[in-house]
Design a protein around this motif. Structure first.
Motif, PDB file in Angstrom:
ATOM      1  N   PHE A 270     -68.206  11.526 -43.892  1.00 24.83           N
ATOM      2  CA  PHE A 270     -68.797  11.858 -45.269  1.00 24.83           C
ATOM      3  C   PHE A 270     -68.915  13.278 -45.273  1.00 24.83           C
ATOM      4  CE2 PHE A 270     -73.199  12.059 -47.460  1.00 24.83           C
ATOM      5  CZ  PHE A 270     -72.671  12.061 -48.479  1.00 24.83           C
ATOM      6  N   ASN A 271     -68.870  13.783 -46.643  1.00 20.85           N
ATOM      7  CA  ASN A 271     -68.706  15.075 -46.995  1.00 20.85           C
ATOM      8  C   ASN A 271     -67.533  15.904 -46.684  1.00 20.85           C
ATOM      9  OD1 ASN A 271     -71.076  15.229 -48.683  1.00 20.85           O
ATOM     10  ND2 ASN A 271     -72.346  15.306 -47.055  1.00 20.85           N
ATOM     11  N   TYR A 272     -66.596  15.280 -45.981  1.00 19.87           N
ATOM     12  CA  TYR A 272     -65.235  15.941 -45.765  1.00 19.87           C
ATOM     13  C   TYR A 272     -64.424  15.966 -46.950  1.00 19.87           C
ATOM     14  CZ  TYR A 272     -65.612  16.192 -40.563  1.00 19.87           C
ATOM     15  OH  TYR A 272     -65.930  16.693 -39.286  1.00 19.87           O
ATOM     16  N   PHE A 273     -63.415  16.454 -47.031  1.00 20.44           N
ATOM     17  CA  PHE A 273     -62.573  16.352 -48.304  1.00 20.44           C
ATOM     18  C   PHE A 273     -61.123  16.976 -47.751  1.00 20.44           C
ATOM     19  CE2 PHE A 273     -63.726  20.832 -48.327  1.00 20.44           C
ATOM     20  CZ  PHE A 273     -62.500  21.690 -48.635  1.00 20.44           C
ATOM     21  N   ALA A 274     -59.969  16.177 -48.510  1.00 21.32           N
ATOM     22  CA  ALA A 274     -58.859  16.618 -48.060  1.00 21.32           C
ATOM     23  C   ALA A 274     -57.922  17.138 -49.253  1.00 21.32           C
ATOM     24  CB  ALA A 274     -57.949  15.242 -47.580  1.00 21.32           C
ATOM     25  N   ILE A 275     -57.203  18.249 -49.148  1.00 23.32           N
ATOM     26  CA  ILE A 275     -56.378  18.957 -49.885  1.00 23.32           C
ATOM     27  C   ILE A 275     -54.663  18.340 -49.828  1.00 23.32           C
ATOM     28  CG2 ILE A 275     -55.381  21.111 -50.577  1.00 23.32           C
ATOM     29  CD1 ILE A 275     -58.085  21.143 -51.618  1.00 23.32           C
ATOM     30  N   CYS A 276     -54.209  18.100 -51.147  1.00 23.88           N
ATOM     31  CA  CYS A 276     -52.689  17.616 -51.015  1.00 23.88           C
ATOM     32  C   CYS A 276     -52.026  19.008 -51.450  1.00 23.88           C
ATOM     33  CB  CYS A 276     -52.835  16.338 -52.138  1.00 23.88           C
ATOM     34  SG  CYS A 276     -51.154  15.524 -51.712  1.00 23.88           S
ATOM     35  N   ASN A 277     -51.016  19.117 -50.660  1.00 23.91           N
ATOM     36  CA  ASN A 277     -49.979  20.470 -50.999  1.00 23.91           C
ATOM     37  C   ASN A 277     -48.785  20.270 -51.423  1.00 23.91           C
ATOM     38  OD1 ASN A 277     -52.036  22.490 -49.469  1.00 23.91           O
ATOM     39  ND2 ASN A 277     -51.773  21.011 -47.790  1.00 23.91           N
ATOM     40  N   ASP A 278     -48.595  20.611 -52.810  1.00 25.03           N
ATOM     41  CA  ASP A 278     -47.113  20.493 -53.227  1.00 25.03           C
ATOM     42  C   ASP A 278     -46.321  21.566 -52.856  1.00 25.03           C
ATOM     43  OD1 ASP A 278     -45.242  19.566 -54.865  1.00 25.03           O
ATOM     44  OD2 ASP A 278     -46.044  20.045 -56.831  1.00 25.03           O
ATOM     45  N   GLY A 294     -48.199  18.607 -45.241  1.00 23.37           N
ATOM     46  CA  GLY A 294     -48.902  17.458 -45.620  1.00 23.37           C
ATOM     47  C   GLY A 294     -50.259  17.700 -45.831  1.00 23.37           C
ATOM     48  N   PRO A 295     -51.266  16.594 -46.144  1.00 28.84           N
ATOM     49  CA  PRO A 295     -52.656  16.953 -46.546  1.00 28.84           C
ATOM     50  C   PRO A 295     -53.303  17.647 -45.350  1.00 28.84           C
ATOM     51  CG  PRO A 295     -52.408  14.742 -45.825  1.00 28.84           C
ATOM     52  CD  PRO A 295     -51.149  15.208 -45.718  1.00 28.84           C
ATOM     53  N   THR A 296     -54.225  18.511 -45.792  1.00 23.74           N
ATOM     54  CA  THR A 296     -55.189  19.296 -44.964  1.00 23.74           C
ATOM     55  C   THR A 296     -56.404  18.781 -45.156  1.00 23.74           C
ATOM     56  OG1 THR A 296     -53.759  21.166 -45.243  1.00 23.74           O
ATOM     57  CG2 THR A 296     -55.897  21.578 -44.183  1.00 23.74           C
ATOM     58  N   LEU A 297     -57.366  18.302 -44.073  1.00 25.54           N
ATOM     59  CA  LEU A 297     -58.781  17.938 -44.069  1.00 25.54           C
ATOM     60  C   LEU A 297     -59.607  19.244 -43.535  1.00 25.54           C
ATOM     61  CD1 LEU A 297     -60.300  15.219 -43.949  1.00 25.54           C
ATOM     62  CD2 LEU A 297     -60.266  15.141 -41.649  1.00 25.54           C
ATOM     63  N   TYR A 298     -60.750  19.160 -44.275  1.00 24.21           N
ATOM     64  CA  TYR A 298     -61.909  20.113 -44.357  1.00 24.21           C
ATOM     65  C   TYR A 298     -63.005  19.263 -44.286  1.00 24.21           C
ATOM     66  CZ  TYR A 298     -58.412  23.765 -45.703  1.00 24.21           C
ATOM     67  OH  TYR A 298     -57.327  24.621 -45.856  1.00 24.21           O
ATOM     68  N   PHE A 323     -62.465  28.848 -45.488  1.00 23.68           N
ATOM     69  CA  PHE A 323     -62.670  27.483 -45.330  1.00 23.68           C
ATOM     70  C   PHE A 323     -61.581  27.504 -43.872  1.00 23.68           C
ATOM     71  CE2 PHE A 323     -62.529  26.186 -49.909  1.00 23.68           C
ATOM     72  CZ  PHE A 323     -63.791  25.623 -49.743  1.00 23.68           C
ATOM     73  N   LEU A 324     -62.056  26.534 -42.833  1.00 24.17           N
ATOM     74  CA  LEU A 324     -61.394  26.417 -41.547  1.00 24.17           C
ATOM     75  C   LEU A 324     -61.064  24.954 -41.552  1.00 24.17           C
ATOM     76  CD1 LEU A 324     -60.168  27.763 -39.198  1.00 24.17           C
ATOM     77  CD2 LEU A 324     -62.089  27.557 -37.872  1.00 24.17           C
ATOM     78  N   HIS A 325     -59.693  24.691 -41.434  1.00 19.32           N
ATOM     79  CA  HIS A 325     -59.597  23.296 -41.389  1.00 19.32           C
ATOM     80  C   HIS A 325     -59.795  22.327 -40.344  1.00 19.32           C
ATOM     81  CE1 HIS A 325     -56.034  24.339 -39.068  1.00 19.32           C
ATOM     82  NE2 HIS A 325     -55.761  23.189 -38.985  1.00 19.32           N
ATOM     83  N   SER A 326     -60.172  21.393 -40.450  1.00 19.22           N
ATOM     84  CA  SER A 326     -60.570  20.568 -39.192  1.00 19.22           C
ATOM     85  C   SER A 326     -59.344  19.723 -38.854  1.00 19.22           C
ATOM     86  CB  SER A 326     -61.621  19.419 -39.886  1.00 19.22           C
ATOM     87  OG  SER A 326     -62.826  19.960 -40.096  1.00 19.22           O
ATOM     88  N   ASP A 327     -58.521  19.269 -39.620  1.00 17.37           N
ATOM     89  CA  ASP A 327     -57.126  18.676 -39.156  1.00 17.37           C
ATOM     90  C   ASP A 327     -56.056  18.918 -40.212  1.00 17.37           C
ATOM     91  OD1 ASP A 327     -55.521  17.143 -37.507  1.00 17.37           O
ATOM     92  OD2 ASP A 327     -56.742  15.748 -37.498  1.00 17.37           O
ATOM     93  N   MET A 328     -54.973  18.584 -39.877  1.00 21.22           N
ATOM     94  CA  MET A 328     -53.639  18.688 -40.904  1.00 21.22           C
ATOM     95  C   MET A 328     -52.770  17.818 -40.095  1.00 21.22           C
ATOM     96  SD  MET A 328     -51.529  21.627 -42.390  1.00 21.22           S
ATOM     97  CE  MET A 328     -50.524  21.467 -43.916  1.00 21.22           C
ATOM     98  N   LEU A 329     -52.105  16.990 -41.003  1.00 20.94           N
ATOM     99  CA  LEU A 329     -51.111  16.121 -40.560  1.00 20.94           C
ATOM    100  C   LEU A 329     -49.648  16.460 -41.471  1.00 20.94           C
ATOM    101  CD1 LEU A 329     -53.008  12.870 -40.330  1.00 20.94           C
ATOM    102  CD2 LEU A 329     -51.976  14.345 -38.540  1.00 20.94           C
ATOM    103  N   HIS A 330     -48.460  16.246 -40.973  1.00 21.42           N
ATOM    104  CA  HIS A 330     -47.564  16.922 -41.640  1.00 21.42           C
ATOM    105  C   HIS A 330     -46.226  16.051 -42.122  1.00 21.42           C
ATOM    106  CE1 HIS A 330     -49.510  19.687 -38.941  1.00 21.42           C
ATOM    107  NE2 HIS A 330     -49.204  20.511 -39.586  1.00 21.42           N
ATOM    108  N   GLU A 331     -46.519  14.990 -42.699  1.00 25.01           N
ATOM    109  CA  GLU A 331     -45.864  13.920 -43.086  1.00 25.01           C
ATOM    110  C   GLU A 331     -45.629  13.583 -44.670  1.00 25.01           C
ATOM    111  OE1 GLU A 331     -46.715  14.030 -39.134  1.00 25.01           O
ATOM    112  OE2 GLU A 331     -48.007  13.474 -40.733  1.00 25.01           O
TER     113      GLU A 331
END
Length: 855
Positions: A270-278, A294-298, A323-331
């Protein structure tokens, strides 16, 4: 706790008897950081001890001891799959009533505006759910039964029927402007939690109004519009320090807004957000694409290093924050749409759906990302995650920069996807589909090679077209009650309102905007907001009067009754969109759509220590500091720079923007960087202390301010609540108007006093600055220090010297030119005289014999 994805362990002996059961050493800690590396490594010692004991038992086992006789394994009775002749099927029922009660729909899923509904018929089929047997259900498009109902629903609607979010009458209003190619907007589920009452030296009002977050594609940032619609409304922008990879050309943003999931606080997204990178991971076009994106989670919670300063430390209220990202996936390279899934079945609730416009390089695809337990800020461990690729969901991106709206219906479990290039909206059953095979062979670019990282292809997913013939659909928003779907028709500037249950078009809003992007409905005010790319604005539909007479439903109740009776007679659910004959294909084709780009870097290393926060980062990355092969197609992998702890490096893009104007950065590996034009000011009992951002003390006489550089003096909060001031040239002053006294200081009538308390004092040193400035405690000029300024003529001398050198070179070149011209003229004259003599003796034309010397 990462890297131990499962908190419980079982030790089996050679006979598969359970010998030991225990939980991992990090289980039960309240905070991720409470379980230190030393505690976590106890697991290794414990496992080693148990296993070595069992191995020793096996070595001591007597060779004379007869081996136990294995129990006989029963032979299964032969079975054969049913054939089409063996499937038992009943007769089809009559066709059901049409799902659409009334009206026509120019965006009908059937393509026929007069057949906007659907009807079905069903039959008994056994064995049930066997793909080798025929489908138990068939569907077809249909029109409302009565001819009088096919064109209009006016007889069912009240007078002055309206949409709840729009009111009976509405107007367009620009809420905020000055964005940088805004692509999407989302409302923070907990307004004020991120900014609180003070951030970056600015005051905010967390208890006033809602909070809209706008993602900017052009400058790779997020703009937070705080206290929307109140007298305190203001906007602040921030981004990731490594925005060129983690937040590059961001096109979509989605929050986890499920506040009542029942998960424990330490396992709730809850209160996390994800960014989609084009982006295809080109580092702002400085590097050839490698598709590792891929998307980045903060986490929007500013605690626990989710929000840091330039050095990577917890950001103080007075400092610039990142911001310091909490996770990122690359697919999902070139991702243009993302939506959070409000499901309640996963442990952490970090499931997001993404529009991967790259797909198989021919057609985009739908990808489901479950970040599971995020690796947390400061780590690069991507071994705990599950990524599912739905290859049957074919998506077309459309023009560059166009956002694709996505939304998951929380109760129907339907995912709505805007397909800009296909001119349609499709619906996917979020809980459908089945595992087919691993995706690692066909799509070999992925985040981690360890078996705990799941990357798979899913097939047989249920999907249907919800609406089509829409001219570049982009933004999308679901009403708070789930009854209406708002879709932006970007090419026309219209906003279409559909009923979710029937798919019928209820209303259309005409706007003057032609580049509408993302849309969102404010959770409290229930108003519809949208961003526009070209005008760089955030806008809303403002209801001028409430809606007291909403449109009636277009869904035919007789259709619902027919479906309920059919399912009761069938003895189970009958899906109108399921392909009952679909079977997932487990065969891995002998082909791949990409080449693995991280076979020799930490991101794809099979050694878990390389990416583990417990073992530290890859030590060999320290050698990258001296790499200068920054070329577009050089061997240097820029992803390895980030893995190696670099935020300031010669090869990374836009280095001149890393610090304030004119400043230079120096990397602090694994943490962040320092800027040579940033100083921290502490005031205690009127005593002033100057340090750099890392706490190194600086004497004022060691500071030399350079011209054309902006300096940041960050004043920390103090008990006296006083600030720091200085007198600098006013904006109206210019070199031609400066009046100096005998001391060389500027006349007071051309100075302005600037002060800052608990925040930044920004000083832009221009050509009009005197040779020194005095900085003093607010209200007490006796508590002060003096800072020297680079001599005003120092740069001019360089310019004069450079200009003189260029001038001298031009004079020399001009002289050489004149000399050569003179020599050329003389040579031409001599040649002409000789040719004239030849002409007189031969009597031929002199024109053919004249030749010019080549120089």
């Amino acid at each position: 706790t990462t890297p131990f994805g499962h908190p419980s362990y079982v030790i089996l002996d050679a006979d598969l008897r359970v010998r030991h059961k225990f939980i991992g050493p990090c289980c039960g800690y309240e905070s991720y950081f409470d379980c230190t590396a030393d505690i976590a490594m106890n697991l290794d010692a414990k496992l080693t001890g148990y296993i070595n004991t069992l191995i020793q038992e096996g070595n001591n086992f007597s060779k004379d001891t007869p081996a136990p006789t294995p129990a006989p394994i029963p032979t299964p009775a032969p079975s054969s799959a049913p054939t089409m002749e063996e499937c038992r099927t009943g007769d089809f029922s009559p066709w059901s009533e049409c799902s659409l009660k009334c009206g026509s729909n120019p965006f009908s899923a059937s393509g026929n505006p007069f057949e906007g509904g659907i009807q079905f018929r069903w039959r008994e089929v056994s064995p049930e759910n066997d793909h080798r047997c025929p489908s138990p259900i068939e569907t077809r498009p249909c029109a409302p039964q009565l001819q009088s109902h096919r064109l209009s629903c006016s007889q069912f609607d009240p007078p002055n029927a309206c949409i709840s979010e729009l009111g009976e009458f509405y107007s367009l209003e620009t809420v905020a402007s000055g964005f940088s190619a805004p692509r999407d907007v989302a409302f923070h589920p907990t307004p004020g939690m991120h900014l609180r009452e003070y951030s970056e030296g600015r005051k905010f009002y967390p208890n006033s109004g809602e909070e809209a977050w706008v993602v900017n594609g052009a400058n790779h940032s997020v703009s937070i519009v705080a206290s929307v619609g109140t007298e305190y409304q203001t906007t602040i922008s921030r981004r990731d320090r490594g925005y060129y990879h983690y937040m590059v050309n961001a096109t979509s943003l989605a929050f986890n807004d499920v506040s009542n999931s029942g998960r424990t606080p330490d396992r709730d997204g809850f209160n996390y957000f994800a960014i989609c990178n084009d982006n295809a991971n080109t580092y702002l076009e400085k590097k050839e694409p490698n598709f590792f994106m891929g998307p980045t989670l903060y986490s929007s919670d500013p605690e626990n290093r989710n929000l840091v300063n330039r050095l990577g430390e917890v950001c103080k209220p007075e400092e610039p924050c990142y911001f310091l990202h909490s996770d990122m996936l690359h697919e999902a390279p070139a991702c243009i749409g993302i939506a959070h899934d409000p499901e309640l079945s996963t442990t952490y609730g970090n499931v997001y759906w993404a529009f991967d416009s790259t797909g198989n390089r021919k057609m985009g695809q739908l990808v489901r990302f479950d970040f599971q337990q995020p690796h947390g800020p400061g780590s690069m461990d991507h071994s705990v995650a599950a990524v599912r690729r739905f290859v049957e969901i074919k998506l077309e991106r459309g023009p560059e920069g166009v956002h694709a709206g996505m939304v998951v219906h929380p109760t129907l479990r339907q995912l709505f996807i805007s397909v800009p290039g296909g001119g349609k909206i499709i619906v996917v059953n979020a809980d459908s589909g089945s595992y087919a095979r691993t995706a690692r062979m066909e799509y070999p670019i992925f985040s981690n090679r360890l078996p705990s990282f799941e990357y798979s292809i899913w097939e047989c997913v249920e999907q249907r077209v919800f609406a089509q013939n829409i001219q570049t659909p982009s933004g999308m928003a679901l009403s708070n009650d789930g009854g209406r779907l708002f879709v932006a028709e970007r090419a026309t500037g219209n906003i279409l309102v559909f009923e979710v249950d029937s798919g019928a078009l209820l209303h259309s809003i005409s706007t003057e905007f032609k580049t509408i992007g993302g849309m969102a409905i404010a959770p409290v005010s229930n108003e519809l907001y949208f961003v526009d790319d070209k005008t760089n604005t955030l806008n809303k539909i403002r209801p001028e009067s409430p809606c007291n007479a909403p449109f009636s439903s277009r869904l035919n109740p007789d259709f619902i009754s027919d479906l309920e009776q059919a399912q009761q007679a069938y003895g189970g659910e009958l899906s109108l969109t399921k392909d009952y004959r679909c079977k997932a294909n487990p065969i891995i084709p002998d082909s791949s759509y990409f080449d693995q780009v991280h076979s020799d870097t930490g991101y794809a290393d099979e050694n878990e220590d390389v990416q583990s926060v417990m073992a530290g980062m890859d030590a060999s990355a320290a050698l990258l500091v001296n790499r200068t092969d920054c070329g577009y197609d050089s061997d240097l992998n820029f992803d390895a720079l980030l893995l190696g702890g670099y935020f300031c490096h010669l090869c990374l893009p836009e280095g001149h923007l890393t610090c304030d104007t004119g400043g230079e950065c120096s990397n602090v590996q694994w943490l962040g960087y320092l800027c040579n034009n940033e100083f921290i000011i502490s005031i205690e009992d009127l005593a002033i202390q100057i340090t750099t951002a890392d706490g190194t003390k600086v004497e004022s006489n060691d500071i030399l301010l350079k011209r054309d550089v902006t300096y940041r003096f960050t004043i920390l909060e103090n008990e006296e609540n006083v600030g720091l001031c200085t007198s600098v040239p006013s904006e109206a002053s210019s070199p031609s108007r400066r009046l100096y006294g005998s001391s060389g200081s500027m006349s007071s009538d051309l100075l302005q006093t600037k002060c800052a308390t608990k925040g930044p004092l920004m000083i832009s040193v221009t050509s009009s600055f005197p040779s020194k400035i005095v900085m003093f405690v607010e209200g007490n000029e006796g508590a002060s220090f003096t800072v020297l300024v680079e001599h005003e003529n120092s740069k001019r001398w360089w310019i004069i010297i450079t200009a003189s050198a260029v001038g001298f070179l031009l004079v020399v070149l001009a002289a050489l030119f004149l000399i050569r011209k003179k020599m050329t003229s003389k040579s031409y004259t001599n040649t002409k005289d000789e040719n004239s003599q030849d002409d007189s003796s031969t009597g031929s034309s002199g024109e053919e014999k004249i030749s010019f010397p080549l120089h």
